[in-house]
Write a protein that holds these residues in place. Sequence first.
Motif, short mmCIF file in Angstrom:
data_model
loop_
_atom_site.label_atom_id
_atom_site.label_comp_id
_atom_site.label_asym_id
_atom_site.label_seq_id
_atom_site.Cartn_x
_atom_site.Cartn_y
_atom_site.Cartn_z
N LEU A 162 -7.47 -6.73 -0.62
CA LEU A 162 -6.01 -6.72 -0.71
C LEU A 162 -5.43 -5.32 -0.56
CD1 LEU A 162 -5.51 -9.29 -3.65
CD2 LEU A 162 -5.77 -9.71 -1.19
N GLY A 163 -6.20 -4.41 0.06
CA GLY A 163 -5.66 -3.10 0.38
C GLY A 163 -5.84 -2.04 -0.68
N ARG A 164 -6.68 -2.35 -1.68
CA ARG A 164 -6.95 -1.40 -2.77
C ARG A 164 -5.68 -1.03 -3.53
NH1 ARG A 164 -11.84 2.23 -0.12
NH2 ARG A 164 -13.42 0.59 -0.27
N ALA A 165 -5.50 0.26 -3.85
CA ALA A 165 -4.46 0.64 -4.81
C ALA A 165 -3.05 0.39 -4.27
CB ALA A 165 -4.61 2.10 -5.19
N ARG A 166 -2.23 -0.20 -5.13
CA ARG A 166 -0.79 -0.29 -4.86
C ARG A 166 -0.20 1.12 -5.02
NH1 ARG A 166 3.19 -4.64 -6.73
NH2 ARG A 166 1.39 -5.68 -7.60
N MET A 167 0.59 1.55 -4.06
CA MET A 167 1.10 2.92 -4.11
C MET A 167 2.44 3.01 -4.83
SD MET A 167 0.00 4.83 -0.58
CE MET A 167 0.49 3.57 0.58
#
Length: 463
Positions: free
Chosen positions: A94-99
């Motif tokens: 799911l794209g790793r860390a939410r920024m």
Amino acid sequence: MQNDLSKLPQIQALLEQPHIAEVVQRYSHSEATTALRQIIAALRAALLAGQSARFPDFTSVEFAATLSAQIDATRAPVLQPVINATGILIHTNLGRARMAPQAIAAMQGIGSAPSNLELDLATGKRGSRHSHVETLICALTGAEAAVVVNNCAAAVLLSLMATAGGRNVVASRGELIEIGGSFRLPDVIAQSGATLREVGTTNKTRVEDYAGAIDADTAVLLKSHTSNFRIVGFTASPDRRDLAKLAAEHDVILMEDLGSGVLIDLTPYGLPDEPVVADILKAGVDLVMFSGDKLLGGPQAGIIAGRADIVAQLKAHPLMRALRVDKLSLAALEATLRLYRPPFDPVKTVPVLQMLAAPLAQVETRARALAGSLAAFDGVQVAVHESAAYVGGGSLPEQALPSFAVSLRLPALSANDLATALRRYQTPIIARIERDHVILDMRTVWDGELPALTAAIEQISTG
């Protein structure tokens, strides 16, 4: 069947139909032709399979609308936001860390206008893209110098290639890791042109093992943080300070691949086993490599920090250009790193750390708010219960984080069917399944995402 096949219209004849001609004008000739071919091919396949096929009225407004919808579907973005209700904070799929919003704003600003990516504004001469984040990384880690490439695997490859090509790398057998995507450390060492010297055993490696392997051809002692697995029981590994002393005595480089990498102590939040980059460098490690998009909470990047002379070698290496990071990632990384400095508190501003540090009572409140909304829908069976969330992203696989989740059942749908329906919702919702229930873990869901969850389940339940 042959008679039915003969009734299938020619594509060119369809394109000349007035309503379809309007579709061509609105989109393009090639898109309309492709969509028509797909529709005709599906009808032909059904007929050849012996199935009855109902022919649409190809001249109607309704068929033209169907054609438009099919083209719209092909134009929809493939990469899209989802709601992560899995309970895995750093989900690689799911794209790793939410920024952080600050990182998103920085990317928008740099992406929408020319920038000083490689221009020194003070002198007007060509500058270096590495300078934009190097000072920040050094201030936060205590490193003499730093450089950023496009991911941590690239950081390891570049570091070894620039310092150990044609020479030996000594590494513990218990640290020869494989991570996602079949990234195997022995293979990376081989690709760098270095020769691997394995020491110790799977569960025990001592300083003496490293010392016995050092010879005139040794360039690097390599440690790897085993963040994605754990060996328990009868184990031993040398202290970094002892390895640093050994490396200095023999004039070889001590490197450590951290994988995730953190800039602050996470012990207060139940994660005592994730070493802080600054502490590793203080222990005498010459060069450390870690990710930008895991527990740091930024964009995909491989950060290399340590001795200035080694970093200079990396910057000058021909592979550096192939692995260099782009302007958007640099902008997001700089903005994220600034959140680790006063007046900011990263635990309150970096989303992955916010999720990690969220009080359990806050997570429970979110779960009960969602359950209360869903209980109003007929047929939805809903319950709130304690759960276990995980860091993910190859970090601390056995370290559970206390959480709360909402479990769902719809009598008309199996758990798999419900999870699929959520995944196919206009804003896809990614959940997990346990004991024939769909589980929505609230540690990885924002308060602002609750209305979308509610709307999705209402639409699915009313079918």
